[in-house]
Design a protein around this motif. Structure first.
Motif, PDB file in Angstrom:
ATOM      1  N   MET A   1       0.841  -1.183   0.000  1.00  0.00           N
ATOM      2  CA  MET A   1       0.000   0.000   0.000  1.00  0.00           C
ATOM      3  C   MET A   1       0.884   1.245   0.000  1.00  0.00           C
ATOM      4  N   LYS A   2       0.426   2.273  -0.685  1.00  0.00           N
ATOM      5  CA  LYS A   2       1.223   3.500  -0.803  1.00  0.00           C
ATOM      6  C   LYS A   2       1.187   4.338   0.472  1.00  0.00           C
ATOM      7  N   ASN A   3       2.185   5.209   0.566  1.00  0.00           N
ATOM      8  CA  ASN A   3       2.262   6.232   1.605  1.00  0.00           C
ATOM      9  C   ASN A   3       2.243   5.673   3.019  1.00  0.00           C
ATOM     10  N   LYS A   4       2.963   4.595   3.212  1.00  0.00           N
ATOM     11  CA  LYS A   4       3.041   4.037   4.554  1.00  0.00           C
ATOM     12  C   LYS A   4       4.351   3.282   4.734  1.00  0.00           C
ATOM     13  N   PHE A   5       4.657   2.999   5.985  1.00  0.00           N
ATOM     14  CA  PHE A   5       5.751   2.104   6.322  1.00  0.00           C
ATOM     15  C   PHE A   5       5.297   1.318   7.532  1.00  0.00           C
ATOM     16  N   ARG A   6       6.139   0.470   8.036  1.00  0.00           N
ATOM     17  CA  ARG A   6       5.731  -0.425   9.114  1.00  0.00           C
ATOM     18  C   ARG A   6       6.726  -0.374  10.257  1.00  0.00           C
ATOM     19  N   ILE A   7       6.195  -0.399  11.462  1.00  0.00           N
ATOM     20  CA  ILE A   7       6.997  -0.572  12.669  1.00  0.00           C
ATOM     21  C   ILE A   7       6.709  -1.976  13.187  1.00  0.00           C
ATOM     22  N   SER A   8       7.753  -2.737  13.407  1.00  0.00           N
ATOM     23  CA  SER A   8       7.587  -4.086  13.942  1.00  0.00           C
ATOM     24  C   SER A   8       8.252  -4.189  15.307  1.00  0.00           C
ATOM     25  N   TRP A   9       7.629  -4.957  16.161  1.00  0.00           N
ATOM     26  CA  TRP A   9       8.112  -5.172  17.524  1.00  0.00           C
ATOM     27  C   TRP A   9       8.209  -6.670  17.768  1.00  0.00           C
ATOM     28  N   ASN A  10       9.117  -7.087  18.610  1.00  0.00           N
ATOM     29  CA  ASN A  10       9.213  -8.486  19.020  1.00  0.00           C
ATOM     30  C   ASN A  10       8.559  -8.576  20.393  1.00  0.00           C
ATOM     31  N   GLU A  11       7.331  -9.072  20.421  1.00  0.00           N
ATOM     32  CA  GLU A  11       6.574  -9.070  21.670  1.00  0.00           C
ATOM     33  C   GLU A  11       7.174  -9.989  22.728  1.00  0.00           C
ATOM     34  N   GLN A  12       7.839 -11.071  22.299  1.00  0.00           N
ATOM     35  CA  GLN A  12       8.487 -11.945  23.281  1.00  0.00           C
ATOM     36  C   GLN A  12       9.675 -11.235  23.941  1.00  0.00           C
ATOM     37  N   GLU A  13      10.468 -10.527  23.142  1.00  0.00           N
ATOM     38  CA  GLU A  13      11.597  -9.784  23.709  1.00  0.00           C
ATOM     39  C   GLU A  13      11.121  -8.668  24.626  1.00  0.00           C
ATOM     40  N   LEU A  14      10.071  -7.973  24.231  1.00  0.00           N
ATOM     41  CA  LEU A  14       9.527  -6.915  25.083  1.00  0.00           C
ATOM     42  C   LEU A  14       9.039  -7.490  26.411  1.00  0.00           C
ATOM     43  N   ALA A  15       8.312  -8.603  26.346  1.00  0.00           N
ATOM     44  CA  ALA A  15       7.802  -9.232  27.570  1.00  0.00           C
ATOM     45  C   ALA A  15       8.958  -9.658  28.473  1.00  0.00           C
ATOM     46  N   ARG A  16       9.970 -10.248  27.878  1.00  0.00           N
ATOM     47  CA  ARG A  16      11.131 -10.698  28.653  1.00  0.00           C
ATOM     48  C   ARG A  16      11.837  -9.499  29.298  1.00  0.00           C
ATOM     49  N   ALA A  17      12.056  -8.434  28.533  1.00  0.00           N
ATOM     50  CA  ALA A  17      12.756  -7.257  29.047  1.00  0.00           C
ATOM     51  C   ALA A  17      11.963  -6.561  30.157  1.00  0.00           C
ATOM     52  N   MET A  18      10.639  -6.552  30.027  1.00  0.00           N
ATOM     53  CA  MET A  18       9.811  -5.873  31.029  1.00  0.00           C
ATOM     54  C   MET A  18       9.385  -6.802  32.167  1.00  0.00           C
ATOM     55  N   ARG A  19       9.724  -8.079  32.019  1.00  0.00           N
ATOM     56  CA  ARG A  19       9.384  -9.090  33.024  1.00  0.00           C
ATOM     57  C   ARG A  19       7.878  -9.175  33.254  1.00  0.00           C
ATOM     58  N   VAL A  20       7.153  -9.216  32.115  1.00  0.00           N
ATOM     59  CA  VAL A  20       5.701  -9.379  32.133  1.00  0.00           C
ATOM     60  C   VAL A  20       5.331 -10.437  31.107  1.00  0.00           C
ATOM     61  N   LYS A  21       4.068 -10.771  31.038  1.00  0.00           N
ATOM     62  CA  LYS A  21       3.585 -11.737  30.046  1.00  0.00           C
ATOM     63  C   LYS A  21       3.373 -11.061  28.698  1.00  0.00           C
ATOM     64  N   VAL A  22       3.424 -11.851  27.637  1.00  0.00           N
ATOM     65  CA  VAL A  22       3.180 -11.341  26.288  1.00  0.00           C
ATOM     66  C   VAL A  22       1.803 -10.684  26.221  1.00  0.00           C
ATOM     67  N   GLU A  23       0.827 -11.236  26.905  1.00  0.00           N
ATOM     68  CA  GLU A  23      -0.519 -10.657  26.919  1.00  0.00           C
ATOM     69  C   GLU A  23      -0.496  -9.233  27.486  1.00  0.00           C
ATOM     70  N   ASP A  24       0.359  -9.013  28.498  1.00  0.00           N
ATOM     71  CA  ASP A  24       0.485  -7.669  29.076  1.00  0.00           C
ATOM     72  C   ASP A  24       1.075  -6.690  28.063  1.00  0.00           C
ATOM     73  N   VAL A  25       2.055  -7.160  27.307  1.00  0.00           N
ATOM     74  CA  VAL A  25       2.678  -6.328  26.268  1.00  0.00           C
ATOM     75  C   VAL A  25       1.634  -5.964  25.214  1.00  0.00           C
ATOM     76  N   ARG A  26       0.860  -6.959  24.776  1.00  0.00           N
ATOM     77  CA  ARG A  26      -0.190  -6.698  23.780  1.00  0.00           C
ATOM     78  C   ARG A  26      -1.200  -5.675  24.296  1.00  0.00           C
ATOM     79  N   GLU A  27      -1.617  -5.830  25.543  1.00  0.00           N
ATOM     80  CA  GLU A  27      -2.581  -4.892  26.121  1.00  0.00           C
ATOM     81  C   GLU A  27      -2.016  -3.472  26.126  1.00  0.00           C
ATOM     82  N   TYR A  28      -0.766  -3.324  26.506  1.00  0.00           N
ATOM     83  CA  TYR A  28      -0.127  -2.007  26.568  1.00  0.00           C
ATOM     84  C   TYR A  28       0.022  -1.397  25.178  1.00  0.00           C
ATOM     85  N   PHE A  29       0.528  -2.184  24.229  1.00  0.00           N
ATOM     86  CA  PHE A  29       0.825  -1.659  22.897  1.00  0.00           C
ATOM     87  C   PHE A  29      -0.428  -1.451  22.041  1.00  0.00           C
TER      88      PHE A  29
END
Length: 177
Positions: A1-29
């Motif tokens: 699609m035109k006029n866009k780009f994408r930001i990607s996140w690794n939800e497992q790495e975020l959960a590990r770094a924040m010491r929370v569950k992946v579900e918590d990361v999804r809820e926050y993001f």
């Protein structure tokens, strides 16, 4: 699609770094109020030359390399709004004068579809589009549009009317093919 780009996140790495569950990361993001602070910084660090506003009350979120002011917003399950944030929320009302003043002070909006987490599309929308959509009645009464309507009707209609906006969009990595 035109006029866009994408930001990607690794939800497992975020959960590990924040010491929370992946579900918590999804809820926050996937909560626009919470994640906007992180998205603003991610955009800044991913795009050299862009800078954060000096404070949360600055009236914009990012400065492009040419000094243009951009507002960063999230596209949530409830949609996206283009009016000033002080007109959003319980007991607050839309004010046309404040809306026009807001649009007069920014070059545009950088909109992130947080409902796609962990791979979120980002749309760079020069302010002329928002003015045109508002005049044509394509935004709701409160200058808000549903996510479905934005993606289906407005994304294909995004235009880059001047060279400065094109330069700013190009520096954000917008795909022009």
């Amino acid at each position: 699609m035109k006029n866009k780009f994408r930001i990607s996140w690794n939800e497992q790495e975020l959960a590990r770094a924040m010491r929370v569950k992946v579900e918590d990361v999804r809820e926050y993001f996937m909560d626009g109020r919470r994640v906007s602070f992180i998205i603003e910084r991610r955009l800044k660090w991913d795009h050299p030359g862009w800078q954060l506003a000096p404070s949360e009350g600055a009236g914009y979120d990012l400065l492009d390399p040419t000094g243009g002011m951009w507002e960063v917003r999230s596209i949530t399950g409830g949609g996206v709004y283009f009016n000033p944030s002080n007109q959003v929320g319980s007991g607050r009302k839309f004010n046309e004068e404040g809306f026009q003043a807001k649009l007069g002070g920014v070059k545009g909006f950088i909109l992130t579809d947080i409902m796609q987490f962990p791979d979120m599309d980002v749309y760079v929308v020069p302010v002329q589009n928002v003015l045109r959509w508002h005049a044509a009645g394509q935004l709701g009464a409160n200058a808000k549009v549903s996510r479905a309507r934005f993606l289906k009707n407005l994304v294909p209609d995004i235009q880059y009317p001047d060279l400065d906006s094109k330069i700013a969009a190009d520096s954000m990595g917008v795909d022009r093919t």
